[in-house]
Write a protein that holds these residues in place. Structure first.
Motif, PDB file in Angstrom:
ATOM      1  N   LEU A   1      37.568  34.051  34.936  1.00 40.78           N
ATOM      2  CA  LEU A   1      38.571  33.530  34.018  1.00 40.78           C
ATOM      3  C   LEU A   1      37.934  32.902  32.789  1.00 40.78           C
TER       4      LEU A   1
ATOM      5  N   ALA B   1      42.629  35.790  33.206  1.00 39.69           N
ATOM      6  CA  ALA B   1      42.123  35.712  34.570  1.00 39.69           C
ATOM      7  C   ALA B   1      42.236  37.099  35.183  1.00 39.69           C
TER       8      ALA B   1
ATOM      9  N   LEU C   1      35.847  29.032  37.310  1.00 38.12           N
ATOM     10  CA  LEU C   1      36.852  28.425  38.171  1.00 38.12           C
ATOM     11  C   LEU C   1      36.493  26.983  38.500  1.00 38.12           C
TER      12      LEU C   1
ATOM     13  N   ALA D   1      45.074  30.896  39.622  1.00 31.43           N
ATOM     14  CA  ALA D   1      43.645  30.601  39.800  1.00 31.43           C
ATOM     15  C   ALA D   1      43.400  29.110  39.948  1.00 31.43           C
TER      16      ALA D   1
ATOM     17  N   LEU E   1      37.019  36.493  41.354  1.00 31.63           N
ATOM     18  CA  LEU E   1      37.894  35.920  40.329  1.00 31.63           C
ATOM     19  C   LEU E   1      37.061  35.504  39.126  1.00 31.63           C
TER      20      LEU E   1
ATOM     21  N   TYR F   1      41.180  39.399  38.725  1.00 30.60           N
ATOM     22  CA  TYR F   1      40.832  39.313  40.136  1.00 30.60           C
ATOM     23  C   TYR F   1      40.292  40.650  40.632  1.00 30.60           C
TER      24      TYR F   1
END
Length: 414
Positions: free
Chosen positions: A16, A238, A24, A350, A14, A240
């Motif tokens: 972002l 974001a 995160l 997220a 992940l 993934y």
């Protein structure tokens, strides 16, 4: 009955960028601490407006020429994708790039570039010889996903998913479906937004009476509060890394969560006003497809944008679906960062995923007086809620023209 590992889709990475965090851990810390980050920015023809602005460094993964010739949405998408790949522990040089798919949700794209070019040639008596030759590749709908492929050498399929403000969820759903179909072996999926760089979206919401105002920018986005008056427009993204469980296990990946179920449906009633009956149907169908019941959902991440009617409609839908769920908690992320449009669903999910590890439900902030019509049971207000365990998150993300999405992510259990 045991599910086929080749049909189970898991999150292994992940990345972002948001107005209140570029990782995160930073993002989550600010959500738990109740720290909003909205600011006043100058907007052509409008003066100053409230906006959620990201401060990531595009030069971390791009050359200066790429940033200059590309788009802000592209830079956000590249940053998030590169961060996601690193988080997934992938040896990117050894990944077969023809088997990577890129599926990026967006609300609108090209408005920024077109507005800027029209303004630029207005300074030269509208002589189109001053119109940049980069305009077409900047404005085609597949741009953010395409910029990822060029930067990262991906030769598999790529496209953007236009799903209004449900686009972040839709990008994740598309990535999961393509993995299940065998169209790719690894998916970069999520959502991005560069919306704060176009005056048109601010002017449009203002003309609808839906642009959030407050003398303190950090109090401008206040979903469910009696004094809410509209949306705070934000940028962000974001992305993934999604894989089939069998592939993730084969490489020994750390699994962040599992995409358990989803649904996308349509109101077919109004271009702007949400339909709570269709929203409730969307949530129920996502739960059914996940093989779960409403009582199995631990956290509901709301879409609520702080518009007077929109929040009420979603509250009705949630109260309908979760009427008998005393252990289901509800929160909202837009109160911290505003509405990141095409990135909203992916970013809001997220912010809740760390609940699997810390057993905390981050709050909805900026609620001074809760609107009685938005009094959802177990709405977490202003301070985090410690719970015994979080095993599942239902992420709501809705958009104009009546598009609804609900995505369920579960704690991974082998």
């Amino acid at each position: 009955m045991e599910r086929d590992p080749a049909k189970r889709i898991v999150i292994t990475g992940l990345g972002l960028t948001s107005p209140n965090g570029n990782t995160l851990s930073e993002y989550r810390a600010n959500l738990l601490a109740g720290k909003a980050r909205v600011q006043r920015i100058p907007m052509r023809y409008m003066g100053e407006v409230n906006a959620g602005v990201c401060d990531f460094d595009p030069m971390k993964y791009q050359r200066r020429k790429e940033v200059r010739n590309g788009t802000r949405a592209g830079s956000i998408a590249i940053y998030c994708s590169r961060e996601a790949v690193a988080d997934a522990g992938l040896d990117w040089d050894s990944v077969e790039k023809s088997r990577v798919g890129v599926y990026i949700g967006t609300t609108e794209h090209g408005n920024v570039e077109t507005e800027n070019e029209v303004y630029n040639i207005s300074q030269f008596d509208y002589d189109t010889k001053y119109w940049t030759h980069h305009h077409n590749p900047r404005t085609v709908a597949n741009n953010p996903a395409g910029e990822i492929t060029m930067n990262m050498g991906v030769t598999g399929p790529h496209y953007t998913i236009g799903a209004a403000c449900a686009a972040g969820n839709a990008g994740l759903v598309q990535g999961a479906q393509m993995l299940m179909l065998g169209e790719c072996d690894l998916a970069l999926a999520g959502g991005v937004s560069e919306s704060i760089h176009t005056f048109g979206i601010f002017a449009g919401f203002k003309s609808q009476g839906a642009l959030g105002e407050h003398e303190d920018p950090n109090l401008a986005s206040r979903p469910f509060d009696t004094s809410r008056n509209g949306i705070v427009v934000s940028e962000g993204g974001a992305v993934y890394v999604l894989e089939r469980l069998s592939d993730a296990q084969a490489r020994g990946a750390t699994i962040i969560g599992e995409l358990a179920g989803w649904c996308i449906n349509s109101d077919a009633t109004d271009a702007v006003l949400p339909n709570p009956e269709r929203q409730a149907q969307c949530m129920r169908e996502a739960i059914r497809r996940a093989g779960m019941t409403a009582q199995d959902i631990d956290v509901v991440s709301t879409h609520a944008t702080a518009t007077p009617l929109g929040d009420i409609q979603e509250a009705k839908a949630i109260k309908d679906v979760f009427a008998d769920c005393p252990n289901t908690y509800v929160n909202n992320t837009k109160s911290f960062i505003g509405h990141a449009m095409g990135a909203a669903g992916a970013l809001e999910l997220a912010g809740n995923i760390p609940s699997f590890s810390d057993n905390l439900v981050h709050p909805t902030i900026n609620i001074t007086e809760l609107d009685p019509e938005c009094a959802i049971p177990n709405l977490v207000i202003n301070t985090p809620k410690t719970v015994e365990r979080v095993d599942s998150i239902l992420n709501n993300s809705f958009g104009m023209l009546g598009i609804n999405s609900a995505l369920i992510v579960k704690r991974f259990i082998d």
